[in-house]
Design an enzyme around this catalytic site. Structure first.
Site, short mmCIF file in Angstrom:
data_model
loop_
_atom_site.label_atom_id
_atom_site.label_comp_id
_atom_site.label_asym_id
_atom_site.label_seq_id
_atom_site.Cartn_x
_atom_site.Cartn_y
_atom_site.Cartn_z
CB CYS A 1 2.69 24.96 15.69
SG CYS A 1 3.23 23.37 15.03
CB CYS B 1 4.23 23.72 11.14
SG CYS B 1 2.93 22.66 11.79
#
Length: 78
Positions: free
Chosen positions: A12, A15
């Site tokens: 995501c 991340c």
């Protein structure tokens, strides 16, 4: 010894930001490190991580569930 940093998360935006911050931290300290992004949810869970993103340094999880700044990551690396 080469440092081993691992970003644990599904890929995501948070991340990806943590991975970018980890790269910046390594560059700022002029260190050599292997940085890997682990996206396998089973692998992440076996490491005891239930909230992502997480950061592991040399196999030890040092942060879970937040995006550390490059400065915060540098503190772990020094």
């Amino acid at each position: 010894m080469t440092l081993k940093l691992e970003i644990l998360g599904t890929g995501c935006k948070k991340c990806q930001q943590l991975e970018s911050n980890a790269k910046n931290a390594v560059e700022n300290l002029n260190l050599t490190a292997d940085i890997n992004h682990i996206t396998d949810s089973i692998e992440i869970a076996t490491r005891g991580v239930m909230s992502t993103p997480a950061l592991a340094i040399n196999g030890k999880v040092v942060s879970k569930g937040k995006v550390l700044t490059p400065e915060q990551i540098q503190a772990f690396l020094q």
